[in-house]
Design a protein around this motif. Structure first.
Motif, short mmCIF file in Angstrom:
data_model
loop_
_atom_site.label_atom_id
_atom_site.label_comp_id
_atom_site.label_asym_id
_atom_site.label_seq_id
_atom_site.Cartn_x
_atom_site.Cartn_y
_atom_site.Cartn_z
N ARG A 68 -9.76 -21.07 23.79
CA ARG A 68 -10.77 -20.21 23.16
C ARG A 68 -10.30 -18.76 23.11
NH1 ARG A 68 -15.75 -22.23 26.54
NH2 ARG A 68 -16.88 -20.43 25.71
N PHE A 69 -9.66 -18.35 24.19
CA PHE A 69 -9.12 -16.99 24.26
C PHE A 69 -8.11 -16.76 23.12
CE2 PHE A 69 -5.84 -14.07 26.00
CZ PHE A 69 -6.63 -12.99 26.33
N MET A 70 -7.24 -17.77 22.92
CA MET A 70 -6.24 -17.68 21.85
C MET A 70 -6.91 -17.57 20.49
SD MET A 70 -3.13 -18.08 23.23
CE MET A 70 -2.16 -18.54 21.81
N LYS A 71 -7.90 -18.43 20.30
CA LYS A 71 -8.55 -18.50 19.00
C LYS A 71 -9.26 -17.18 18.66
CE LYS A 71 -10.04 -22.68 17.71
NZ LYS A 71 -10.96 -23.83 17.81
N ARG A 72 -9.92 -16.62 19.69
CA ARG A 72 -10.67 -15.38 19.44
C ARG A 72 -9.75 -14.20 19.17
NH1 ARG A 72 -15.32 -15.04 24.06
NH2 ARG A 72 -16.05 -17.18 23.98
N LEU A 73 -8.59 -14.18 19.84
CA LEU A 73 -7.74 -12.98 19.71
C LEU A 73 -6.67 -13.09 18.63
CD1 LEU A 73 -7.43 -11.92 23.43
CD2 LEU A 73 -8.44 -10.59 21.58
N VAL A 87 0.10 -11.61 25.89
CA VAL A 87 -0.21 -10.79 24.72
C VAL A 87 0.59 -9.50 24.79
CG1 VAL A 87 -2.54 -11.68 24.43
CG2 VAL A 87 -2.18 -9.72 25.91
N TRP A 88 0.88 -8.97 23.61
CA TRP A 88 1.62 -7.71 23.50
C TRP A 88 0.79 -6.72 22.66
CZ3 TRP A 88 3.99 -12.43 23.81
CH2 TRP A 88 5.06 -12.55 24.70
N PRO A 89 -0.22 -6.11 23.26
CA PRO A 89 -1.04 -5.18 22.48
C PRO A 89 -0.23 -3.96 22.05
CG PRO A 89 -1.61 -5.07 24.81
CD PRO A 89 -0.64 -6.19 24.66
N GLN A 90 -0.65 -3.37 20.91
CA GLN A 90 0.07 -2.22 20.39
C GLN A 90 -0.71 -0.92 20.56
OE1 GLN A 90 1.06 -3.48 16.43
NE2 GLN A 90 3.22 -3.63 16.96
N ARG A 92 -4.64 0.98 22.41
CA ARG A 92 -5.75 0.90 23.36
C ARG A 92 -6.82 -0.08 22.90
NH1 ARG A 92 -9.24 5.23 23.80
NH2 ARG A 92 -9.65 4.69 21.62
N ASP A 93 -7.15 -0.03 21.62
CA ASP A 93 -8.22 -0.88 21.11
C ASP A 93 -7.91 -2.36 21.29
OD1 ASP A 93 -9.52 1.41 20.52
OD2 ASP A 93 -9.12 1.36 18.36
N GLU A 94 -6.65 -2.71 21.13
CA GLU A 94 -6.27 -4.11 21.33
C GLU A 94 -6.39 -4.49 22.81
OE1 GLU A 94 -3.27 -4.61 17.49
OE2 GLU A 94 -2.43 -4.77 19.51
N VAL A 95 -6.06 -3.56 23.70
CA VAL A 95 -6.22 -3.84 25.13
C VAL A 95 -7.70 -4.05 25.44
CG1 VAL A 95 -5.91 -2.94 27.48
CG2 VAL A 95 -4.16 -2.49 25.75
N VAL A 96 -8.55 -3.24 24.81
CA VAL A 96 -10.00 -3.37 25.01
C VAL A 96 -10.47 -4.76 24.58
CG1 VAL A 96 -12.26 -2.56 24.19
CG2 VAL A 96 -10.49 -0.90 24.85
N VAL A 105 -0.47 -9.30 30.16
CA VAL A 105 -0.67 -8.29 29.13
C VAL A 105 0.52 -7.34 29.20
CG1 VAL A 105 -2.21 -6.53 28.22
CG2 VAL A 105 -3.16 -8.52 29.41
N ASP A 106 1.48 -7.58 28.32
CA ASP A 106 2.72 -6.81 28.33
C ASP A 106 2.51 -5.54 27.50
OD1 ASP A 106 5.26 -5.76 27.64
OD2 ASP A 106 6.19 -7.69 28.09
N LEU A 107 2.60 -4.38 28.16
CA LEU A 107 2.26 -3.12 27.50
C LEU A 107 3.49 -2.40 26.95
CD1 LEU A 107 -0.30 -2.21 30.24
CD2 LEU A 107 -0.89 -2.69 27.86
N SER A 108 4.64 -3.11 26.93
CA SER A 108 5.88 -2.40 26.57
C SER A 108 5.94 -1.98 25.10
CB SER A 108 7.09 -3.28 26.91
OG SER A 108 7.00 -4.50 26.23
#
Lengths: 466, 263
Positions: free
Chosen positions: A17-22, A56-59, A61-65, A100-103
């Motif tokens: 579900r996490f995958m599907k939502r994001l 996940v590799w967010p790009q 702040r909003d994606e981290v949220v 959550v890889d923030l690199s």
């Protein structure tokens, strides 16, 4: 189906579900592909890597949220990750969490030398900030050995040190404020852009060294300082580690403050000799890498004086770098110790106990005596000027129980000497069982209560530190 | 035996250079200066020769007052004394070799050693011009057959063979090595593979502070001689255009033919 099996399938369901939502938000930057997960499964602790449930590799702040929101909703554990250069296993998954890889959040947003700060995203490489600052005549002092690939977010989360810490202090001294994202997606900004600031509790400092157990750091305001006009470097050879330790101690006792004071013992020197670009003299038992900085003439005079003082406790040789290239080769010899020991010995257990500076020689003698008694080979190197020693036990897998015993003895000794079980690597999972050597159960419980305020569901980096 | 080694003060190659806004030269603010690495090799060879044959090693440098630092660095490695020709002028190889000629005629060494070139302007002319001015035999690009990892190098043996008032020099030439025998006095310029220069030790640095450096103003030596080469302007090379990825070979051929115009 067993109860455990039921839990597992529920967890799997949650991941799906996490995958599907994001997926609509992150696209290709969310994955369960084992090959990609393998790249975020381990660190440099030597502990076995473990695949997370997803990564996940967010790009931004909003994606981290978004990630923090969905994870809280589904009760998924979250592991913030930088470059994976940590030494304590703090980013190694238990198996069910999302890494959550923030690199990819690697922009320097602002560099303001006139106000002595830079605003960065967490994935900026440590050395990149230092170099950008240096182009303006400034520097970012914290310089962990991994600075060429470690991230600032990781440095903050572990309160990283480095050779320059002896004069400039560790990371916490340079964090003026952060932007944090808590599980559930709440965003807070702490700190200020002024040199001073005492309003409210210092939540910035609480995050520094929290090893990802409270929330995400999505931005940081970091203090930069004017770069010294000159740096001078010397490499001193000694017959043994004890005389080198005493030499280093004498320098501080006489009132000098080097910008680097690093020790390499015999085992470290022998391991690094083959790969060191600096030609290490034959037949030496230990060495000190000493630097001083400041105005050109002062740096030079201070270095010579420090070398004379340290040399009085039995140095056989003292070489001074003539130019930047030689300085870099000397530093390289120190930086390569850890990796060359790893090459040479099948098992390398690395710790980072610290004691009051003047107790370094006592600690060294104790470690040598214990190693002799237990018949364990060990290498000691590191920030002797900080009283922070990297004791590496080098053994076969069969000797592991013996080595564990010696680790605990060394940590107990360090704590008895009013020191610590971890000077700079952090607790992670590598030293989780040893935290109680240093801290009372009541103090540990107080910290757990504090964590609950930020992370009531216990999602942030579960089972780490405590 | 007396050996004279010239050392040039150059910008530290490890530090980023900045060109002055008007293009007249390099920014000296925040710049650090070092001994030309080729000259360090020359100093090392001179020290080995002296330690084998006895005698003294004299260091010669031309330039601003700060050049004394580079002379001291060579003295810290073990050279015996220095000569500093003081000037704030920018010298071209004709003027540099002329000033060197005057000092050398006064010092009359058996061998002059110097780097084959300096890493700042990479001209590589001063050595050969100087030999011509002195009327001496010269061997440029001095090297050796043994590798820099060899036992011969580790035991700090000299690569230049001096006997019967002659010196034998192995030099690098296109496609191989050549061995020359020169009558002394002779001038030799050094290649990278001649030796690994020793480090400067703290005792060496302390001793160097007490060693003599004679100073001469440049114009006292060369009168009003003028340079043949003048630097008009410095500028950075043009930035390279970004690369591109082509989809197939025909497109690549088309681009090479019509855009790059290389085929």
């Amino acid at each position: 189906m067993s109860f455990l099996g039921m839990l597992r399938s529920m967890a799997l369901n949650h991941v799906e579900r996490f995958m599907k939502r994001l997926a609509p938000v992150l696209g290709e930057r969310i994955t369960r592909d084992p090959e990609l997960l393998a790249s975020v499964a381990g660190d440099e602790s030597g502990l076995a890597p473990q695949l997370p449930a997803a990564a996940v590799w967010p790009q931004n702040r909003d994606e981290v949220v978004e990630v923090a929101k969905e994870a809280a909703d589904l009760g998924m554990g979250l592991i913030p990750r930088g470059a994976g250069s940590g030494k304590s296993g703090a980013v190694i998954p238990g198996g069910h969490e999302v890494v959550v890889d923030l690199s990819k959040m690697n922009r320097i947003l602002e560099l303001r030398p006139q106000d002595l700060y830079a605003i960065v995203e967490p994935g900026v490489i440590t050395e990149v900030l230092d170099q950008s600052a240096s182009e303006e005549g400034f520097m970012y002092p914290p310089d962990p050995a991994s600075k060429s690939y470690s991230t600032l977010g990781g440095n903050i989360a572990t309160n990283a040190g480095g050779p320059r810490a002896v004069k400039y202090g560790v990371t916490h001294r340079y964090v003026w404020g952060i932007e944090m994202v808590l599980p559930g997606g709440d965003v807070f900004r702490t700190g200020r852009h002024s040199i001073k600031g005492v309003a409210g509790y210092d939540l910035t400092s609480l995050f520094v060294g929290s090893e990802g157990t409270l929330g995400f750091i999505t931005q940081a305001t970091l203090h930069i300082v004017p770069a010294p006009k000159a740096v001078e470097t010397a490499f001193l050879s000694f017959p043994d580690a004890l005389s080198a330790s005493k030499g280093a101690e004498a320098v501080f006792t006489k009132g000098y403050l080097p910008s680097t004071m690093e020790l390499l013992d015999h085992e470290s020197l022998e391991a690094v000799r083959a790969v060191s670009p600096f030609r290490i003299p034959e037949d030496i038992g230990a060495a000190l890498l000493v630097e001083s900085d400041g105005a050109a003439e002062v740096a030079q005079q201070d270095l010579y004086r420090m070398c004379e003082i340290a040399g009085d406790s039995g140095a056989s040789d003292c070489v001074v770098a003539r130019n930047e290239k030689e300085r870099q080769t000397m530093r390289r010899a120190r930086q390569l110790v850890s990796s060359s020991l790893k090459e040479k010995f099948p098992l390398k257990i690395s710790d980072d106990i610290a004691v009051p500076r003047s107790q370094m020689a006592v600690l060294m003698e104790y470690a040598q005596a214990e190693a002799l008694k237990e018949e364990i080979t060990f290498a000691a190197y590191g920030h002797i000027g900080d009283g922070n020693l990297h004791v590496n036990l080098l053994c076969d897998v069969d000797d592991l129980p013996k080595a564990q015993g010696m680790r605990i003895k060394l940590m107990q000794k360090a704590v008895r000497m009013q020191g610590t079980v971890s000077g700079e690597h952090g607790i992670g999972i590598h030293k989780r069982d040893m935290l109680s050597i240093e801290q009372s159960q009541e103090l540990i419980d107080l910290q757990k209560r504090l964590k609950k305020v930020f992370d009531p569901q216990g999602l942030m980096n579960p089972n780490k530190v405590f | 035996m007396k050996i004279l080694v010239t050392v040039k003060r150059v910008e530290d190659p490890e530090i980023k250079i900045k060109i002055k806004a008007d293009g007249s030269g390099l920014e000296s603010e925040q710049m650090k200066y070092v001994v030309n690495p080729f000259d360090e090799i020359a100093v090392e060879e001179a020290l080995r020769l002296r330690d084998t044959h006895e005698g003294e090693v004299v260091i010669l440098s031309l330039g601003v007052a700060d050049c004394a630092q580079q002379i001291r660095t060579a003295l810290a490695m073990g050279a015996d004394r220095g000569v500093h020709v003081l000037t704030d002028e920018t010298l071209d190889p004709t003027l540099a070799s002329l000033a060197m000629q005057k000092v050398i005629e006064d010092e009359s060494p058996d061998i002059v050693l110097m780097g084959k070139q300096a890493v700042d302007d990479d001209m590589g002319q001063t050595g050969v011009m100087l030999a011509e001015r002195l009327g001496w035999g010269q061997a440029s690009f001095a090297s050796k057959e043994a590798s820099l990892e060899s036992e011969e190098e580790k035991s700090k043996q000299t690569a230049l063979n001096v006997s019967d008032n002659k010196v034998t020099v192995v030099r690098e030439v296109d496609g191989g090595i050549e061995t020359l025998c020169l009558n002394l006095p002779a001038l030799i310029t050094t290649e990278l593979r001649l030796n690994i220069p020793r480090y400067a030790s703290l005792p060496g640095i302390m001793k160097a502070k007490k060693k003599e450096i004679k100073e001469f103003p440049l114009r006292d030596l060369i009168g009003d001689a003028q340079p043949l080469v003048e630097v008009l302007k410095m500028e950075k090379p043009a930035a390279r255009a970004a690369g591109m990825i082509v989809s197939d070979v025909p497109q690549l051929m088309e681009k090479l033919r019509n855009e790059a115009k290389v085929i």
